[in-house]
Motif scaffolding. Structure first.
Motif, PDB file in Angstrom:
ATOM      1  N   HIS A 109       0.816  -1.207   0.000  1.00  0.00           N
ATOM      2  CA  HIS A 109       0.000   0.000   0.000  1.00  0.00           C
ATOM      3  C   HIS A 109       0.855   1.264   0.000  1.00  0.00           C
ATOM      4  O   HIS A 109       0.513   2.252  -0.661  1.00  0.00           O
ATOM      5  CB  HIS A 109      -0.949  -0.006   1.196  1.00  0.00           C
ATOM      6  N   SER A 110       1.975   1.224   0.686  1.00  0.00           N
ATOM      7  CA  SER A 110       2.876   2.376   0.677  1.00  0.00           C
ATOM      8  C   SER A 110       3.529   2.540  -0.688  1.00  0.00           C
ATOM      9  O   SER A 110       3.711   3.657  -1.177  1.00  0.00           O
ATOM     10  CB  SER A 110       3.952   2.215   1.753  1.00  0.00           C
ATOM     11  N   TYR A 111       3.896   1.428  -1.300  1.00  0.00           N
ATOM     12  CA  TYR A 111       4.519   1.465  -2.626  1.00  0.00           C
ATOM     13  C   TYR A 111       3.566   2.080  -3.649  1.00  0.00           C
ATOM     14  O   TYR A 111       3.970   2.897  -4.484  1.00  0.00           O
ATOM     15  CB  TYR A 111       4.905   0.053  -3.050  1.00  0.00           C
ATOM     16  N   LEU A 112       2.288   1.722  -3.578  1.00  0.00           N
ATOM     17  CA  LEU A 112       1.322   2.225  -4.549  1.00  0.00           C
ATOM     18  C   LEU A 112       0.986   3.687  -4.317  1.00  0.00           C
ATOM     19  O   LEU A 112       0.794   4.435  -5.280  1.00  0.00           O
ATOM     20  CB  LEU A 112       0.039   1.381  -4.498  1.00  0.00           C
ATOM     21  N   GLY A 113       0.904   4.116  -3.062  1.00  0.00           N
ATOM     22  CA  GLY A 113       0.504   5.496  -2.796  1.00  0.00           C
ATOM     23  C   GLY A 113      -0.850   5.777  -3.411  1.00  0.00           C
ATOM     24  O   GLY A 113      -1.815   5.040  -3.184  1.00  0.00           O
ATOM     25  N   ASP A 114      -0.953   6.832  -4.235  1.00  0.00           N
ATOM     26  CA  ASP A 114      -2.209   7.183  -4.904  1.00  0.00           C
ATOM     27  C   ASP A 114      -2.291   6.629  -6.324  1.00  0.00           C
ATOM     28  O   ASP A 114      -3.181   7.020  -7.086  1.00  0.00           O
ATOM     29  CB  ASP A 114      -2.364   8.712  -4.955  1.00  0.00           C
ATOM     30  N   SER A 115      -1.390   5.741  -6.682  1.00  0.00           N
ATOM     31  CA  SER A 115      -1.339   5.197  -8.035  1.00  0.00           C
ATOM     32  C   SER A 115      -2.202   3.945  -8.172  1.00  0.00           C
ATOM     33  O   SER A 115      -2.591   3.314  -7.193  1.00  0.00           O
ATOM     34  CB  SER A 115       0.100   4.834  -8.405  1.00  0.00           C
ATOM     35  N   TRP A 116      -2.466   3.589  -9.409  1.00  0.00           N
ATOM     36  CA  TRP A 116      -2.971   2.260  -9.732  1.00  0.00           C
ATOM     37  C   TRP A 116      -1.777   1.305  -9.654  1.00  0.00           C
ATOM     38  O   TRP A 116      -0.623   1.749  -9.674  1.00  0.00           O
ATOM     39  CB  TRP A 116      -3.557   2.234 -11.135  1.00  0.00           C
ATOM     40  N   GLY A 117      -2.049   0.025  -9.585  1.00  0.00           N
ATOM     41  CA  GLY A 117      -0.962  -0.945  -9.554  1.00  0.00           C
ATOM     42  C   GLY A 117      -1.310  -2.209 -10.313  1.00  0.00           C
ATOM     43  O   GLY A 117      -2.486  -2.584 -10.414  1.00  0.00           O
ATOM     44  N   ILE A 118      -0.283  -2.849 -10.870  1.00  0.00           N
ATOM     45  CA  ILE A 118      -0.444  -4.163 -11.488  1.00  0.00           C
ATOM     46  C   ILE A 118       0.600  -5.101 -10.890  1.00  0.00           C
ATOM     47  O   ILE A 118       1.801  -4.802 -10.910  1.00  0.00           O
ATOM     48  CB  ILE A 118      -0.284  -4.114 -13.017  1.00  0.00           C
ATOM     49  N   LEU A 119       0.123  -6.204 -10.346  1.00  0.00           N
ATOM     50  CA  LEU A 119       0.996  -7.280  -9.872  1.00  0.00           C
ATOM     51  C   LEU A 119       0.795  -8.458 -10.807  1.00  0.00           C
ATOM     52  O   LEU A 119      -0.338  -8.920 -10.996  1.00  0.00           O
ATOM     53  CB  LEU A 119       0.630  -7.671  -8.438  1.00  0.00           C
ATOM     54  N   PHE A 120       1.877  -8.917 -11.437  1.00  0.00           N
ATOM     55  CA  PHE A 120       1.753 -10.070 -12.331  1.00  0.00           C
ATOM     56  C   PHE A 120       2.809 -11.116 -11.956  1.00  0.00           C
ATOM     57  O   PHE A 120       3.963 -10.799 -11.736  1.00  0.00           O
ATOM     58  CB  PHE A 120       1.827  -9.662 -13.802  1.00  0.00           C
TER      59      PHE A 120
END
Length: 218
Positions: free
Chosen positions: A23-34
């Motif tokens: 959650h800290s890594y994403l901040g206010d961004s979208w994220g993709i984990l693959f």
């Protein structure tokens, strides 16, 4: 297993760029984990290279990328050199690869492929894709078997749809691409549609029901 709409687990894991707390890594961004079955495997090498080439496109969309493979950080760092060489990449690798040697994350997130195993009999991680919104909730998930490589143009297209429909009261039809016409949501009344989508078109069908309504991109 994480379902659509669930808050994605706020895991902490080692990666090629250091320890990641999701959650800290994403901040206010979208994220993709693959995820990937293993390091030093052919299909995975093509996939990580393709995503590296597409990294600027994901960045334009405010999407942070993360790969996961069931090997150590040390293995990941060595493998990155192969990925860069095979895919003709230069410079710093553009996203982290998470280590999951004990398969803790793979099991927690439901990414195990029971039909594909390592030489020692350990189950491989399937090719999962998780798209996470700025609210940290799961917006999309796709699960491929270990033997089938993913189409990352489709994933980029899906992100365009997710980001559009998160802001506008539309849905995107089959084979939609950014810039194309959209469908007015069935929950929008005819009067609302006239105001919200003045250029929309109602398509006549044999049932007589006026549920097929298209509009230019809002």
């Amino acid at each position: 297993m994480v379902n659509l709409g669930d808050v994605f687990p706020n895991f902490t894991a080692k990666s090629t760029t250091g320890v990641i707390k999701l959650h800290s890594y994403l901040g206010d961004s979208w994220g993709i984990l693959f995820s990937h079955p293993a390091d030093y495997t052919p299909v995975c090498t093509t996939e990580l290279g393709r995503v590296a080439n597409l990294a600027p496109e994901f960045e334009k969309r405010n999407v942070k990328l993360m790969a996961l493979s069931c090997d150590s950080v040390e293995d990941h760092l060595g493998w990155i050199e192969d990925i860069k060489a095979y895919n003709c990449l230069n410079g710093e690798f553009p996203y982290p690869i998470i280590a999951d040697p004990d398969r803790d994350l793979a099991v927690t997130l439901g990414m195990i492929d029971p039909d594909e195993k390592t030489a020692s009999g350990m189950p491989l991680t399937a090719r999962a894709v998780f798209v996470i919104g700025p609210d940290k909730k799961l917006k999309l998930s796709i699960l491929y078997p270990a033997t089938t490589g993913r189409n990352f143009d489709e994933i980029l297209r899906a992100v365009d749809s997710l980001q559009l429909t998160a802001q506008k009261k539309v849905a995107t039809p089959a084979d939609w691409k950014s810039g194309g016409h959209c469908m007015v949501l069935p929950t929008i009344s005819p009067d609302e549609a006239k105001t919200m989508f003045p250029q929309h078109q109602v398509h006549k069908v044999p049932s007589g029901k006026e549920y097929l309504r298209t509009t230019p991109l809002p």
